[in-house]
Design a protein around this motif. Structure first.
Motif, short mmCIF file in Angstrom:
data_model
loop_
_atom_site.label_atom_id
_atom_site.label_comp_id
_atom_site.label_asym_id
_atom_site.label_seq_id
_atom_site.Cartn_x
_atom_site.Cartn_y
_atom_site.Cartn_z
N GLN A 56 -1.30 9.74 -1.54
CA GLN A 56 -2.27 8.74 -1.79
C GLN A 56 -3.01 8.91 -3.00
O GLN A 56 -3.38 7.86 -3.72
CB GLN A 56 -3.30 8.68 -0.56
N ARG A 57 -3.30 10.06 -3.28
CA ARG A 57 -4.15 10.36 -4.51
C ARG A 57 -3.28 10.57 -5.85
O ARG A 57 -3.92 10.86 -6.83
CB ARG A 57 -5.03 11.62 -4.14
N GLN A 105 0.80 -1.26 -0.05
CA GLN A 105 -0.11 0.06 0.10
C GLN A 105 0.75 1.26 0.12
O GLN A 105 1.78 1.30 0.60
CB GLN A 105 -1.07 0.05 1.21
N ARG A 106 0.29 2.31 -0.61
CA ARG A 106 1.13 3.36 -0.75
C ARG A 106 1.38 4.21 0.64
O ARG A 106 2.56 4.61 0.65
CB ARG A 106 0.35 4.55 -1.62
N TRP A 107 0.49 4.21 1.43
CA TRP A 107 0.69 5.11 2.82
C TRP A 107 2.06 4.38 3.53
O TRP A 107 2.67 4.86 4.43
CB TRP A 107 -0.61 4.92 3.39
#
Lengths: 333, 269
Positions: free
Chosen positions: A327-328, A154-156
């Motif tokens: 995240q975006r 996951q990116r975070w």
């Protein structure tokens, strides 16, 4: 458990990048060049004051400084706010003198203490900016961001691992600073003085220096506390720099923004110290060690709690922006 | 090679983590130290100051702006000039320390010499030079055109009491010291009221003379005559402090007496 080891791997990976980018090496070299200069200038300052006063007895030198300031007070050209500061300074030095404690006993530990107090607003933050300013943006410049974000993580988590690495590296830089300044300044000042007494607990109420809560602590403990406060200040600088490196894709721009902001913070303090609103600006609150040494503040209403709150709020907002943006973000552009 | 690099990185990580923990502890300690101030009284005890006789040739300046050297365009004052002269004599461990404070009155001087550290320095001094009284006198005559004789009388009495206390304190601290006190001059000698103002200064100087007579270690150095005939030539533009030429005159006069004591020391040694 898998999550944790995955995180550890990511952090390890980020550390590897940091070492490979030679950032730590640059910081180490910078310190190696600048510390001898700082050491020499401090040595020179001591020599000059000894020569001017004509005595190497610190009591006489300190007494002379007090008398000089008392003479400055009698000048009509000094604004009343300054006079308040000078008076408090005199009171503090007198207190040291009355208790027969040399606030600047020569020695490498004293140098470390003075060094962190003097560099907490600009030099240490600059070192941190070198570390943090391209943590994310360099992935854009190098084109590796795609490789990074197409991994099944996951990116975070990726961003978090970068942020944790930053915190660890800030600690590492502070450790390096302390060790190098100890080794280098010790050549001139000697390596002893860890257990010399230092006075803390000065309080400032209005224009008065309150000494009722003062107490002695050994210098090593004072140094640990001062570096702890410096760590917090650096952490805020690092966090904001980190966010900018998420927002801006160009490393040079990101560094430029941070430099401008840091220098603005310092200039504002010097140019308009009575402008009350600057105390809400994040980089006007970096002088945390002054609360420990009891150095009076120019701007009214500033206290340790206040400064820590300002730093924390700015950091929290910054880190929130960083995560949301990251995240975006659309990587494929 | 690759293994070594791996080790290096792991070490950096471990070291950073450990440092990070120590710094967090330091931060927390600093917070509790600053915020939770103990309610008990300060635990620091004042140590007793012991006189340290290592400084054999200390010249100490006490008093007001004249000893400070205000008005001297070269920033020396008589004190700076005398200091330079004595430095030329190459005495062992000579040092000079100017603790005079501009605008100081005799009552404030009493406060200053109550300070432990100043007392320690006094106890170590070999010569003390003192200018005091100018501000007492200036304040007592105020800004009125007319000199209030009654008020000036009262101020003089108070000044003499203070001066006695100062000299007694110094004598007690250091019986071997030689003290040189400059008496007052009249900066207004070329103005309208010159007869009256001269008379006033003479009264004060006479009082200083009578006081110092009972202290054999005190030498009174007169300055009145130095500024009597050509005040403009020797006064600074504020028409109150001497200029460099004026300080030079004071220094010359002081050196004449002070050099006796340096010679004496060498002969006896």
């Amino acid at each position: 458990m898998i999550q944790l080891s995955q995180m550890m791997n990511l952090i390890y990976n980020e550390t590897l990048k940091m070492v490979r980018k030679r950032r730590l090496l640059v910081i180490g070299l910078l310190l190696l060049v600048l510390l001898p200069i700082f050491t020499y200038s401090q040595y020179k300052a001591i020599q000059d004051s000894v020569k001017q006063v004509g005595s190497s007895d610190w009591r006489i030198v300190l007494q002379q400084q007090i008398v000089d300031q008392q003479n400055r007070l009698s000048s009509s050209r000094i604004p009343p706010e300054w006079k308040g500061l000078i008076k408090m300074n005199i009171a503090q030095q007198q207190y040291y003198l009355d208790h027969n404690i040399n606030p600047n006993a020569p020695g490498a530990p004293t140098f470390i203490r003075n060094f962190v107090e003097q560099t907490i607003t600009l030099f240490l933050p600059l070192l941190i900016v070198i570390l943090a300013a391209d943590m994310v943006s360099s992935e854009h410049t190098g084109g590796t961001i795609k490789l990074l974000l197409t991994r099944p993580v996951q990116r975070w988590k990726i961003l978090l691992s970068k942020y944790i690495t930053l915190i660890l590296m800030i600690s590492f830089v502070l450790l390096t600073t302390a060790i190098l300044s100890y080794l280098i300044s010790g050549i001139i000042f000697g390596y002893r003085g860890w257990d010399l007494p230092v006075i803390t607990g000065f309080q400032i109420k209005g224009n008065q220096l309150i000494t009722s809560a003062t107490h002695l602590i050994p210098q090593w403990q004072y140094i640990v506390m001062a570096y702890g406060l410096a760590w917090f200040a650096c952490l805020t600088v690092g966090t904001i720099s980190f966010t900018i490196s998420v927002l801006v894709r160009n490393t040079a721009t990101s560094m430029g923004i941070m430099l401008a902001a840091l220098i603005t913070g310092m200039l504002l303090e010097q140019v308009s110290p009575y402008w009350n609103a600057i105390k809400y600006f994040v980089f006007s609150n970096l002088r945390l060690t002054d609360y420990l040494s009891g150095k009076p503040m120019m701007t009214p209403g500033m206290s340790l709690t206040f400064s820590l709150s300002v730093l924390t709020i700015w950091s929290l907002i910054a880190i929130l922006i960083a995560f949301i943006t990251f995240q975006r973000r659309d990587v494929l552009e | 090679m690759k293994r070594n690099k791996h080790h290096f990185n792991v070490w950096i990580l471990i070291l950073s983590t450990a440092t990070c923990i120590i710094l967090i502890i330091g931060w927390a300690l600093a917070l509790s130290d600053i915020l939770h101030t103990p309610t008990r009284q300060s635990i620091i005890h004042s140590p007793t100051v012991q006189p340290n006789k290592t400084q054999k040739n200390l010249l100490l300046g006490l008093g007001d702006s004249l000893t400070r050297g205000e008005g001297d365009e070269k920033g020396q004052g008589y004190f700076g000039i005398v200091k330079k002269n004595l430095e030329k004599e190459k005495m062992p461990s000579f040092s000079a320390s100017n603790m005079a404070i501009s605008g100081q009155k005799s009552s404030e001087l009493i406060g200053q010499i109550q300070r432990k550290n100043i007392q320690k320095i006094i106890s170590e001094a070999r010569w003390i030079t003192l200018t005091i009284g100018g501000n007492d006198l200036k304040e007592s005559i105020g800004t009125n055109d007319k000199i209030d004789v009654k008020q000036a009388d009262q101020a003089r009495k108070q000044y003499i009491t203070n001066l006695k206390l100062v000299l007694n304190t110094i004598k007690k601290l250091n019986p071997d010291v030689k003290l040189f006190i400059f008496s007052l001059y009249n900066p207004y000698g070329d103005l309208n009221d010159q007869i009256q103002s001269n008379e006033l200064i003479h009264q004060w100087n006479e009082a200083i003379r009578q006081t110092t007579v009972s202290f054999p270690f005190v030498v009174m150095v007169p300055t009145f005559d130095l500024f009597q005939l050509a005040p403009k030539k020797y006064l600074y533009t504020d028409h109150f402090h001497p200029n460099h030429a004026g300080y030079q005159r004071m220094a010359t006069r002081l050196m004449q007496v002070l050099s006796d004591t340096t010679l004496h020391k060498e002969l006896s040694a």
